[in-house]
Design a protein around this motif. Sequence first.
Motif, PDB file in Angstrom:
ATOM      1  N   LYS A 169       5.475  -6.160  24.919  1.00  0.00           N
ATOM      2  CA  LYS A 169       6.228  -6.674  23.773  1.00  0.00           C
ATOM      3  C   LYS A 169       7.083  -7.864  24.185  1.00  0.00           C
ATOM      4  O   LYS A 169       7.119  -8.904  23.494  1.00  0.00           O
ATOM      5  CB  LYS A 169       7.104  -5.592  23.165  1.00  0.00           C
ATOM      6  CG  LYS A 169       7.977  -6.094  22.012  1.00  0.00           C
ATOM      7  CD  LYS A 169       8.947  -5.036  21.533  1.00  0.00           C
ATOM      8  CE  LYS A 169       9.855  -5.575  20.423  1.00  0.00           C
ATOM      9  NZ  LYS A 169      10.722  -6.689  20.893  1.00  0.00           N
ATOM     10  N   SER A 212      -4.374  -1.242  20.314  1.00  0.00           N
ATOM     11  CA  SER A 212      -4.091  -1.171  18.877  1.00  0.00           C
ATOM     12  C   SER A 212      -2.632  -1.518  18.585  1.00  0.00           C
ATOM     13  O   SER A 212      -2.326  -2.202  17.593  1.00  0.00           O
ATOM     14  CB  SER A 212      -4.417   0.222  18.345  1.00  0.00           C
ATOM     15  OG  SER A 212      -5.801   0.502  18.457  1.00  0.00           O
ATOM     16  N   LYS A 213      -1.732  -1.053  19.451  1.00  0.00           N
ATOM     17  CA  LYS A 213      -0.312  -1.380  19.275  1.00  0.00           C
ATOM     18  C   LYS A 213      -0.074  -2.880  19.455  1.00  0.00           C
ATOM     19  O   LYS A 213       0.736  -3.496  18.734  1.00  0.00           O
ATOM     20  CB  LYS A 213       0.537  -0.586  20.263  1.00  0.00           C
ATOM     21  CG  LYS A 213       0.492   0.925  20.071  1.00  0.00           C
ATOM     22  CD  LYS A 213       1.305   1.641  21.133  1.00  0.00           C
ATOM     23  CE  LYS A 213       0.974   3.133  21.199  1.00  0.00           C
ATOM     24  NZ  LYS A 213       1.154   3.848  19.936  1.00  0.00           N
ATOM     25  N   ILE A 215      -2.251  -5.289  18.826  1.00  0.00           N
ATOM     26  CA  ILE A 215      -2.781  -5.957  17.630  1.00  0.00           C
ATOM     27  C   ILE A 215      -1.821  -5.794  16.454  1.00  0.00           C
ATOM     28  O   ILE A 215      -1.544  -6.754  15.716  1.00  0.00           O
ATOM     29  CB  ILE A 215      -4.175  -5.395  17.294  1.00  0.00           C
ATOM     30  CG1 ILE A 215      -5.176  -5.780  18.391  1.00  0.00           C
ATOM     31  CG2 ILE A 215      -4.647  -5.891  15.931  1.00  0.00           C
ATOM     32  CD1 ILE A 215      -6.479  -5.024  18.319  1.00  0.00           C
ATOM     33  N   ASP A 216      -1.310  -4.590  16.274  1.00  0.00           N
ATOM     34  CA  ASP A 216      -0.356  -4.354  15.185  1.00  0.00           C
ATOM     35  C   ASP A 216       0.882  -5.245  15.345  1.00  0.00           C
ATOM     36  O   ASP A 216       1.385  -5.814  14.366  1.00  0.00           O
ATOM     37  CB  ASP A 216       0.071  -2.886  15.156  1.00  0.00           C
ATOM     38  CG  ASP A 216      -1.039  -1.961  14.686  1.00  0.00           C
ATOM     39  OD1 ASP A 216      -2.028  -2.460  14.109  1.00  0.00           O
ATOM     40  OD2 ASP A 216      -0.918  -0.736  14.905  1.00  0.00           O
ATOM     41  N   TYR A 217       1.368  -5.364  16.587  1.00  0.00           N
ATOM     42  CA  TYR A 217       2.575  -6.161  16.823  1.00  0.00           C
ATOM     43  C   TYR A 217       2.292  -7.645  16.618  1.00  0.00           C
ATOM     44  O   TYR A 217       3.140  -8.381  16.106  1.00  0.00           O
ATOM     45  CB  TYR A 217       3.122  -5.908  18.222  1.00  0.00           C
ATOM     46  CG  TYR A 217       4.506  -6.499  18.410  1.00  0.00           C
ATOM     47  CD1 TYR A 217       5.587  -6.007  17.695  1.00  0.00           C
ATOM     48  CD2 TYR A 217       4.719  -7.563  19.288  1.00  0.00           C
ATOM     49  CE1 TYR A 217       6.853  -6.555  17.844  1.00  0.00           C
ATOM     50  CE2 TYR A 217       5.981  -8.111  19.443  1.00  0.00           C
ATOM     51  CZ  TYR A 217       7.044  -7.610  18.714  1.00  0.00           C
ATOM     52  OH  TYR A 217       8.294  -8.156  18.844  1.00  0.00           O
ATOM     53  N   LYS A 218       1.111  -8.088  17.002  1.00  0.00           N
ATOM     54  CA  LYS A 218       0.722  -9.484  16.760  1.00  0.00           C
ATOM     55  C   LYS A 218       0.880  -9.822  15.286  1.00  0.00           C
ATOM     56  O   LYS A 218       1.455 -10.851  14.919  1.00  0.00           O
ATOM     57  CB  LYS A 218      -0.722  -9.710  17.197  1.00  0.00           C
ATOM     58  CG  LYS A 218      -1.312 -11.018  16.692  1.00  0.00           C
ATOM     59  CD  LYS A 218      -2.801 -11.124  16.867  1.00  0.00           C
ATOM     60  CE  LYS A 218      -3.337 -12.306  16.064  1.00  0.00           C
ATOM     61  NZ  LYS A 218      -4.755 -12.590  16.334  1.00  0.00           N
ATOM     62  N   HIS A 219       0.355  -8.970  14.425  1.00  0.00           N
ATOM     63  CA  HIS A 219       0.423  -9.238  12.993  1.00  0.00           C
ATOM     64  C   HIS A 219       1.851  -9.080  12.460  1.00  0.00           C
ATOM     65  O   HIS A 219       2.269  -9.815  11.553  1.00  0.00           O
ATOM     66  CB  HIS A 219      -0.536  -8.327  12.242  1.00  0.00           C
ATOM     67  CG  HIS A 219      -1.981  -8.591  12.561  1.00  0.00           C
ATOM     68  ND1 HIS A 219      -2.571  -9.822  12.372  1.00  0.00           N
ATOM     69  CD2 HIS A 219      -2.963  -7.788  13.074  1.00  0.00           C
ATOM     70  CE1 HIS A 219      -3.842  -9.773  12.745  1.00  0.00           C
ATOM     71  NE2 HIS A 219      -4.102  -8.553  13.168  1.00  0.00           N
ATOM     72  N   LYS A 220       2.598  -8.166  13.031  1.00  0.00           N
ATOM     73  CA  LYS A 220       3.977  -7.942  12.581  1.00  0.00           C
ATOM     74  C   LYS A 220       4.833  -9.178  12.793  1.00  0.00           C
ATOM     75  O   LYS A 220       5.650  -9.542  11.933  1.00  0.00           O
ATOM     76  CB  LYS A 220       4.577  -6.735  13.302  1.00  0.00           C
ATOM     77  CG  LYS A 220       6.017  -6.443  12.923  1.00  0.00           C
ATOM     78  CD  LYS A 220       6.566  -5.235  13.662  1.00  0.00           C
ATOM     79  CE  LYS A 220       8.016  -4.972  13.288  1.00  0.00           C
ATOM     80  NZ  LYS A 220       8.578  -3.790  14.001  1.00  0.00           N
ATOM     81  N   GLU A 260     -10.792  -8.187  16.291  1.00  0.00           N
ATOM     82  CA  GLU A 260      -9.404  -8.555  16.576  1.00  0.00           C
ATOM     83  C   GLU A 260      -9.205  -9.167  17.956  1.00  0.00           C
ATOM     84  O   GLU A 260      -8.157  -9.776  18.210  1.00  0.00           O
ATOM     85  CB  GLU A 260      -8.501  -7.305  16.461  1.00  0.00           C
ATOM     86  CG  GLU A 260      -8.410  -6.722  15.070  1.00  0.00           C
ATOM     87  CD  GLU A 260      -7.417  -7.478  14.197  1.00  0.00           C
ATOM     88  OE1 GLU A 260      -6.815  -8.458  14.685  1.00  0.00           O
ATOM     89  OE2 GLU A 260      -7.245  -7.088  13.031  1.00  0.00           O
TER      90      GLU A 260
END
Length: 436
Positions: A169, A212-213, A215-220, A260
């Motif tokens: 992160k 997956s986390k 990728i989720d953070y990238k979009h966030k 992704e």
Amino acid sequence: MTSFFGDIPQIRYEGPETDNEFAFRHYNPDEMVAGRRMEDHLRLAVAYWHSFAWEGGDPFGGRTFDRPWFGDGMELARLKADVAFEMFRLLGQPYFCFHDADVRPEGQSFAENLRNLEEITDYFAAKMETTGTQLLWGTANLFSHRRFMSGAATNPDPEVFAWSAATIKACMDATHKLGGANYVLWGGREGYETLLNTDLGREADQAAAMLSKVIDYKHKIGFKGTILIEPKPQEPTKHQYDFDVATVYGFLKRYGLENEVKVNIEQGHAILAGHSFEHELALAASLGILGSIDINRNDYQSGWDTDQFPNNVPEVALAYYEILKSGGFTTGGTNFDAKLRRQSLDPEDLILAHVGGMDVCARGLKAAAALLEDGRLEKMRAERYAGWETDAGKKIKGASLAELSDMVLSSDLRPEPKSGRQERLENLVNAVIEKA
């Protein structure tokens, strides 16, 4: 400016006839190649870790380099950055890449690591504004510290997983803040030493959960860059889970992440996996996951990753041929994930290694473009598969096994082999490269 590089001049293009070793003979950033500026095709980057953090050690001996920024503390980290950006200026390098541990000292806690990284990120931002050098990609070092001896995402200890996630992160935040074009995940110790203590299914699920986390953070956070995985087959682990492009793609498909993530392919890693560089590039392109490359070579008499600067134009030409054929880089580029030999001690060596590598990449790019423009290679490839474009070929492709059996029996087919013309093709490639 710093004093480390002394009176080394700005490196400029002087053409193939120059005798000036501190000049480019082939790398001309503004030269138009296949419709784009050479600089925009190659998107060359310096690897911060090999050029400024590596001390010249090997498995049998310690540090050989004596750099004024070696040591702990933020003052030395800033000095390292000063020297790095001075080198980027001298070379006219458009990009660089880094791990967190390359640029900040190791603190006593995660909070201290984070403060150090945030401080150096701001320092980088000011220098990038002044020099125009951009960030090709950032990444997290999740392999050097002893806490990662059993991996990061795949570690049997959930606390190491949590520490790794927090580090990723922080590095994604730094990359995003600096306008990075990509973020790379390289699982340096994501693998196993022995199956006797390894749960393969569990570790695969953990790796997928971490990805997956990410990728989720990238979009966030609205990061527009590409998430890249860098395949490597071995070293330091006995077997690494990101063995090669095919293995990475199988992993992505298994967990539904293939749309992704793309791959950052290293020449040396491809060779360790038993492939050619161009094979890995062609496969990634065919699967739609070709993202970026690390350009370095191995010593073919050694069985490990020696990370040497490229010096073989035909090899590089075949690599760029696959890249150009797939449409060229978008967010990706060419990272010199290469280091000096431990006996190459002088500041001049660091500059000249990059000058030579940049010239080799320039020659390889021009040769690849010439091959595509020549067109004969693709024409002969198309001719080899031409039968599949006929009505008969399309009928064969669509028929069932039983229908094909009936077809062969009723028509008394007697197929005759046709030459693959390999030597002729190799001669064609060599002839075009010689003229480029």
